[in-house]
Design a protein around this motif. Structure first.
Motif, PDB file in Angstrom:
ATOM      1  N   LYS A 354      44.354  76.570  -9.431  1.00 56.37           N
ATOM      2  CA  LYS A 354      44.211  75.449  -8.416  1.00 56.37           C
ATOM      3  C   LYS A 354      43.441  76.427  -7.469  1.00 56.37           C
ATOM      4  O   LYS A 354      42.353  75.737  -6.831  1.00 56.37           O
ATOM      5  CB  LYS A 354      45.335  74.853  -7.966  1.00 56.37           C
ATOM      6  CG  LYS A 354      44.763  73.684  -7.030  1.00 56.37           C
ATOM      7  CD  LYS A 354      46.064  73.010  -6.599  1.00 56.37           C
ATOM      8  CE  LYS A 354      45.617  71.653  -5.562  1.00 56.37           C
ATOM      9  NZ  LYS A 354      46.680  70.775  -5.233  1.00 56.37           N
ATOM     10  N   GLY A 365      38.747  71.428  -6.426  1.00 56.93           N
ATOM     11  CA  GLY A 365      40.069  71.811  -6.301  1.00 56.93           C
ATOM     12  C   GLY A 365      40.934  70.963  -5.754  1.00 56.93           C
ATOM     13  O   GLY A 365      42.144  70.745  -5.882  1.00 56.93           O
ATOM     14  N   PHE A 368      42.018  68.527  -8.499  1.00 56.63           N
ATOM     15  CA  PHE A 368      42.698  69.446  -9.538  1.00 56.63           C
ATOM     16  C   PHE A 368      43.484  68.739 -10.234  1.00 56.63           C
ATOM     17  O   PHE A 368      44.509  67.847  -9.749  1.00 56.63           O
ATOM     18  CB  PHE A 368      43.030  70.764  -9.034  1.00 56.63           C
ATOM     19  CG  PHE A 368      43.692  71.464 -10.252  1.00 56.63           C
ATOM     20  CD1 PHE A 368      42.932  72.535 -10.738  1.00 56.63           C
ATOM     21  CD2 PHE A 368      45.077  71.538 -10.474  1.00 56.63           C
ATOM     22  CE1 PHE A 368      43.575  73.238 -11.738  1.00 56.63           C
ATOM     23  CE2 PHE A 368      45.534  72.222 -11.633  1.00 56.63           C
ATOM     24  CZ  PHE A 368      44.809  73.180 -12.049  1.00 56.63           C
ATOM     25  N   GLU A 382      48.924  73.880 -12.129  1.00 58.61           N
ATOM     26  CA  GLU A 382      48.058  74.460 -10.943  1.00 58.61           C
ATOM     27  C   GLU A 382      48.537  75.883 -10.532  1.00 58.61           C
ATOM     28  O   GLU A 382      48.051  76.736  -9.763  1.00 58.61           O
ATOM     29  CB  GLU A 382      48.118  73.774  -9.794  1.00 58.61           C
ATOM     30  CG  GLU A 382      49.726  73.318  -9.319  1.00 58.61           C
ATOM     31  CD  GLU A 382      49.594  72.421  -8.097  1.00 58.61           C
ATOM     32  OE1 GLU A 382      50.485  72.651  -7.273  1.00 58.61           O
ATOM     33  OE2 GLU A 382      49.067  71.199  -8.370  1.00 58.61           O
ATOM     34  N   SER A 396      39.323  68.167 -13.516  1.00 57.77           N
ATOM     35  CA  SER A 396      39.703  67.557 -12.327  1.00 57.77           C
ATOM     36  C   SER A 396      39.159  66.065 -12.555  1.00 57.77           C
ATOM     37  O   SER A 396      38.376  65.573 -13.547  1.00 57.77           O
ATOM     38  CB  SER A 396      38.852  68.274 -11.141  1.00 57.77           C
ATOM     39  OG  SER A 396      37.397  68.006 -11.099  1.00 57.77           O
TER      40      SER A 396
END
Length: 398
Positions: A354, A365, A368, A382, A396
């Motif tokens: 992550k 991010g 994610f 993650e 994502s």
């Protein structure tokens, strides 16, 4: 991009190192302060490219691949020579120190032959003891940082206490423009023998101790024992190795000669290697032949010129970085344009999937979902910690 600082007193070979590492042509002179304004360029660290292991032909984008070795870019800054008392304005003073604010690691160039005095003036080999040059750079930086922290410290520390804030977080925000993050601050505060609850009562001595630890955490130092092939250089290198620093023996002039000869197609040379091949002896002048013979003797004794070794050690060993390859198709190892293994990212050891997603883009991010390890074709979460040469697809919602 990571930044590597080339530091040291004048006339120790910093700019020669810079020119060799970046293929630039910054002025070099045998007198102090040839470099006034910082030279900034790009050099590379070496890493094994996964292309050979996977038997694919890669299409590098942000780096380059030569015979299975990936060269990943790193920013390098060659600053003006430092002399004792720089933090008080001596020499080029605070200009030198200010140029280093964002450096993540420093290579301190030392004249191992002792052929420059404490002010950077040329002297006979062995005239000056190079061990006297070790440590003063860090002390200058510590004083400079201490003065920055002392300016308004009472007001800053009282505000943190009155508001019940986290000193570590507040201090990190205050020094963020110096390339110092909260992990550095937290580590430094743990190391100092100070009562963080009474920070508003700290004086100059306490702030200097904090500054020293902040510098140690945020800007580690590697010694480049340059001119090790000159008289007395080998003996002084052995003495430097007894100090509490990583040390690389080197000849920056030899590396610069090799890279310039390679650039003119006179030799076949890979940076960091222990040998080179002359492509056509008839194209070489007698002086060039003698110079290359001397370089070959150096390589036979020392294994390399030391320049590439110093860059690699600074980034991998001292900063603990690894190389990771993001892709969008985990089966063909490509991006959305079909380029194979296009990008190589330098990230710290322990970086999670992550965290890596945030490195690529904040939106990725924040949205994610999971990641895929392309080498094993396994889904990872993650918290998965990336390993060197991992090929990762980030999944994502954006």
């Amino acid at each position: 991009m990571l930044e590597l600082g080339l530091v040291g007193k004048p006339n120790t070979g910093k700019t020669t190192f810079f020119n060799a590492a970046t293929r630039a042509d910054a002025p070099i002179g045998g007198y102090p302060f040839t470099t006034i304004d910082a030279n900034i360029g790009v050099t590379y660290v070496r890493s094994k490219c996964p292309c050979q292991e996977l038997d694919v032909e890669c299409d590098p984008n942000n780096s380059r691949c030569e015979d299975g070795t990936r060269y990943v870019p790193v920013r390098v800054i060659d600053v003006a020579g430092l002399v004792e008392g720089a933090y008080e304005g001596k020499g080029l003073g605070n200009q030198f120190l200010d140029n280093l604010r964002m450096a993540s690691v420093m290579i301190h160039m030392i004249d191992a032959a002792g052929a420059t005095d404490s002010d950077g003036e040329p002297v006979g080999p062995g005239t000056h003891d190079p061990l006297d040059d070790v440590g003063f750079l860090e002390e200058e930086f510590d004083h400079w940082l201490s003065e920055i922290l002392m300016d308004g410290w009472d007001r800053f520390s009282r505000k943190v206490k009155l508001e019940g804030g986290d000193l570590s977080k507040a201090l990190a925000e205050r020094v963020s423009g110096l390339g110092i993050d909260q992990s550095h601050v937290s580590s430094a505060l743990r190391k100092v023998d100070l009562d963080v609850e009474s920070a508003n009562g700290w004086g100059e001595d306490e702030i200097f101790e904090l500054s020293k630890n902040l510098r140690e955490e945020s800007k580690p130092v590697l010694l480049g024992a340059n001119k090790v092939d000159l008289e007395g250089g080998k003996e002084n290198y052995k003495r430097l190795k007894d100090l509490d620093y990583p040390v690389i023996p080197m000849s920056c002039e030899s590396e610069l000669a090799l890279r310039r000869a390679e650039n003119k197609d006179l030799i076949d040379y890979t940076p960091g290697s222990s040998d080179f091949e002359i492509l056509d002896k008839d194209k070489l002048s007698d002086s060039q032949k003698r110079g290359l013979d001397s370089v070959k003797d150096f390589l036979e004794e020392w294994g390399s010129t030391g320049v590439q070794d110093a860059i690699d050690k600074a980034i991998y060993d001292m900063l603990g970085m690894i190389v990771v390859y993001p892709v969008e198709d985990e089966n063909d190892y490509t991006d959305n344009k079909g380029n194979v293994l296009p990008d190589a990212y330098l990230v710290p050891e322990g970086t999670t999937a992550k965290e890596f997603a945030y490195e690529i883009h904040t939106d990725i991010g924040e949205s994610f979902i999971h990641a895929v390890n392309a080498k094993t074709n396994r889904r990872v979460g993650e918290d998965y910690e990336l390993e060197n040469e991992d090929i990762i697809r980030i999944v994502s919602s954006k």
